[in-house]
Design a protein around this motif. Sequence first.
Motif, PDB file in Angstrom:
ATOM      1  N   MET A  23     -32.565  -0.075  16.763  1.00 33.75           N
ATOM      2  CA  MET A  23     -31.409   0.802  16.855  1.00 33.75           C
ATOM      3  C   MET A  23     -31.328   1.746  15.654  1.00 33.75           C
ATOM      4  O   MET A  23     -30.816   2.856  15.778  1.00 33.75           O
ATOM      5  N   TRP A  24     -31.837   1.305  14.490  1.00 34.58           N
ATOM      6  CA  TRP A  24     -31.782   2.157  13.303  1.00 34.58           C
ATOM      7  C   TRP A  24     -32.549   3.454  13.529  1.00 34.58           C
ATOM      8  O   TRP A  24     -32.149   4.518  13.038  1.00 34.58           O
ATOM      9  N   LEU A  25     -33.647   3.389  14.262  1.00 31.19           N
ATOM     10  CA  LEU A  25     -34.477   4.572  14.493  1.00 31.19           C
ATOM     11  C   LEU A  25     -33.708   5.635  15.284  1.00 31.19           C
ATOM     12  O   LEU A  25     -33.779   6.833  14.966  1.00 31.19           O
ATOM     13  N   PHE A  26     -32.938   5.211  16.271  1.00 33.01           N
ATOM     14  CA  PHE A  26     -32.125   6.141  17.048  1.00 33.01           C
ATOM     15  C   PHE A  26     -31.156   6.892  16.138  1.00 33.01           C
ATOM     16  O   PHE A  26     -31.050   8.124  16.196  1.00 33.01           O
ATOM     17  N   PHE A  27     -30.450   6.150  15.280  1.00 32.23           N
ATOM     18  CA  PHE A  27     -29.483   6.780  14.393  1.00 32.23           C
ATOM     19  C   PHE A  27     -30.165   7.641  13.340  1.00 32.23           C
ATOM     20  O   PHE A  27     -29.641   8.692  12.946  1.00 32.23           O
ATOM     21  N   GLU A  28     -31.338   7.245  12.891  1.00 33.06           N
ATOM     22  CA  GLU A  28     -32.051   8.063  11.906  1.00 33.06           C
ATOM     23  C   GLU A  28     -32.567   9.349  12.533  1.00 33.06           C
ATOM     24  O   GLU A  28     -32.578  10.401  11.891  1.00 33.06           O
ATOM     25  N   LEU A  29     -32.984   9.290  13.794  1.00 32.19           N
ATOM     26  CA  LEU A  29     -33.393  10.519  14.479  1.00 32.19           C
ATOM     27  C   LEU A  29     -32.197  11.457  14.673  1.00 32.19           C
ATOM     28  O   LEU A  29     -32.325  12.677  14.501  1.00 32.19           O
ATOM     29  N   LEU A  30     -31.038  10.899  14.995  1.00 38.49           N
ATOM     30  CA  LEU A  30     -29.826  11.724  15.067  1.00 38.49           C
ATOM     31  C   LEU A  30     -29.502  12.321  13.699  1.00 38.49           C
ATOM     32  O   LEU A  30     -29.118  13.495  13.599  1.00 38.49           O
ATOM     33  N   SER A  31     -29.663  11.526  12.657  1.00 42.50           N
ATOM     34  CA  SER A  31     -29.431  12.017  11.301  1.00 42.50           C
ATOM     35  C   SER A  31     -30.346  13.192  10.985  1.00 42.50           C
ATOM     36  O   SER A  31     -29.903  14.207  10.437  1.00 42.50           O
ATOM     37  N   ALA A  32     -31.618  13.071  11.339  1.00 33.90           N
ATOM     38  CA  ALA A  32     -32.573  14.158  11.096  1.00 33.90           C
ATOM     39  C   ALA A  32     -32.189  15.410  11.892  1.00 33.90           C
ATOM     40  O   ALA A  32     -32.271  16.537  11.384  1.00 33.90           O
ATOM     41  N   LEU A  33     -31.743  15.215  13.131  1.00 32.00           N
ATOM     42  CA  LEU A  33     -31.318  16.340  13.954  1.00 32.00           C
ATOM     43  C   LEU A  33     -30.123  17.050  13.318  1.00 32.00           C
ATOM     44  O   LEU A  33     -30.101  18.279  13.189  1.00 32.00           O
ATOM     45  N   PHE A  34     -29.119  16.273  12.897  1.00 33.18           N
ATOM     46  CA  PHE A  34     -27.942  16.865  12.273  1.00 33.18           C
ATOM     47  C   PHE A  34     -28.288  17.503  10.930  1.00 33.18           C
ATOM     48  O   PHE A  34     -27.722  18.545  10.566  1.00 33.18           O
ATOM     49  N   ALA A  35     -29.205  16.914  10.180  1.00 35.15           N
ATOM     50  CA  ALA A  35     -29.631  17.511   8.912  1.00 35.15           C
ATOM     51  C   ALA A  35     -30.298  18.863   9.156  1.00 35.15           C
ATOM     52  O   ALA A  35     -30.085  19.812   8.393  1.00 35.15           O
ATOM     53  N   ALA A  36     -31.093  18.944  10.210  1.00 39.47           N
ATOM     54  CA  ALA A  36     -31.735  20.218  10.551  1.00 39.47           C
ATOM     55  C   ALA A  36     -30.679  21.267  10.909  1.00 39.47           C
ATOM     56  O   ALA A  36     -30.753  22.417  10.464  1.00 39.47           O
ATOM     57  N   LEU A  37     -29.705  20.869  11.707  1.00 36.32           N
ATOM     58  CA  LEU A  37     -28.617  21.784  12.050  1.00 36.32           C
ATOM     59  C   LEU A  37     -27.831  22.186  10.808  1.00 36.32           C
ATOM     60  O   LEU A  37     -27.410  23.345  10.679  1.00 36.32           O
ATOM     61  N   THR A  38     -27.658  21.251   9.894  1.00 40.14           N
ATOM     62  CA  THR A  38     -26.929  21.521   8.657  1.00 40.14           C
ATOM     63  C   THR A  38     -27.556  22.674   7.900  1.00 40.14           C
ATOM     64  O   THR A  38     -26.863  23.583   7.434  1.00 40.14           O
ATOM     65  N   ALA A  39     -28.875  22.655   7.754  1.00 39.63           N
ATOM     66  CA  ALA A  39     -29.563  23.700   6.997  1.00 39.63           C
ATOM     67  C   ALA A  39     -29.382  25.069   7.644  1.00 39.63           C
ATOM     68  O   ALA A  39     -29.047  26.045   6.964  1.00 39.63           O
ATOM     69  N   VAL A  40     -29.575  25.141   8.935  1.00 41.46           N
ATOM     70  CA  VAL A  40     -29.484  26.421   9.629  1.00 41.46           C
ATOM     71  C   VAL A  40     -28.041  26.922   9.652  1.00 41.46           C
ATOM     72  O   VAL A  40     -27.766  28.092   9.359  1.00 41.46           O
ATOM     73  N   LEU A  41     -27.099  26.039   9.992  1.00 43.73           N
ATOM     74  CA  LEU A  41     -25.688  26.434  10.020  1.00 43.73           C
ATOM     75  C   LEU A  41     -25.195  26.829   8.636  1.00 43.73           C
ATOM     76  O   LEU A  41     -24.420  27.785   8.492  1.00 43.73           O
ATOM     77  N   ALA A  42     -25.654  26.116   7.611  1.00 48.56           N
ATOM     78  CA  ALA A  42     -25.246  26.437   6.237  1.00 48.56           C
ATOM     79  C   ALA A  42     -25.762  27.806   5.821  1.00 48.56           C
ATOM     80  O   ALA A  42     -25.037  28.594   5.208  1.00 48.56           O
ATOM     81  N   LYS A  43     -27.002  28.107   6.147  1.00 51.08           N
ATOM     82  CA  LYS A  43     -27.572  29.410   5.779  1.00 51.08           C
ATOM     83  C   LYS A  43     -26.774  30.536   6.409  1.00 51.08           C
ATOM     84  O   LYS A  43     -26.492  31.543   5.763  1.00 51.08           O
ATOM     85  N   ILE A  44     -26.369  30.359   7.655  1.00 49.89           N
ATOM     86  CA  ILE A  44     -25.547  31.374   8.320  1.00 49.89           C
ATOM     87  C   ILE A  44     -24.161  31.428   7.666  1.00 49.89           C
ATOM     88  O   ILE A  44     -23.629  32.503   7.397  1.00 49.89           O
ATOM     89  N   GLY A  45     -23.604  30.262   7.371  1.00 49.19           N
ATOM     90  CA  GLY A  45     -22.241  30.189   6.840  1.00 49.19           C
ATOM     91  C   GLY A  45     -22.079  30.678   5.418  1.00 49.19           C
ATOM     92  O   GLY A  45     -20.991  31.121   5.036  1.00 49.19           O
TER      93      GLY A  45
END
Length: 137
Positions: free
Chosen positions: A1-23
């Motif tokens: 189950m940890w892998l599922f949450f870590e993959l979600l974490s990586a997805l959100f981290a990727a979104l964080t970088a792109v959204l932050a650059k725009i913001g």
Amino acid sequence: MWLFFELLSALFAALTAVLAKIGIDGVNGTLATAIRTAVVLAMAWGMVFLTHAGQGISAISQKSWLFLILSGLATGASWLCYYHALQLGRVNQVAPIDKLSIVFTIFFAVLFLREELTPKSALGCVLIAFGAVLMAL
């Protein structure tokens, strides 16, 4: 189950970088970090109340408090530096260098937590470091 949450974490981290650059376009990086932190704080405390996780707060040891506070300070410093880097550089350069945190984390885990560094992990660290630098060039 940890892998599922870590993959979600990586997805959100990727979104964080792109959204932050725009913001942060036209916004001071320190101010942007403070706004982001306020949102994270509200979201985290919202989850504490929603899940009734706050009941154990009185049982937290002084040692845990100290290290959680130090971890929070390290997170704050990381975010401030990250936003400043995003203001100065391109996401496709900043994000790979940010992933060098994996190499540093493994080094610190070996040094302070006495975790084992296997040949596979050592090779992975070398490849991550090489890949991060190669991508950032």
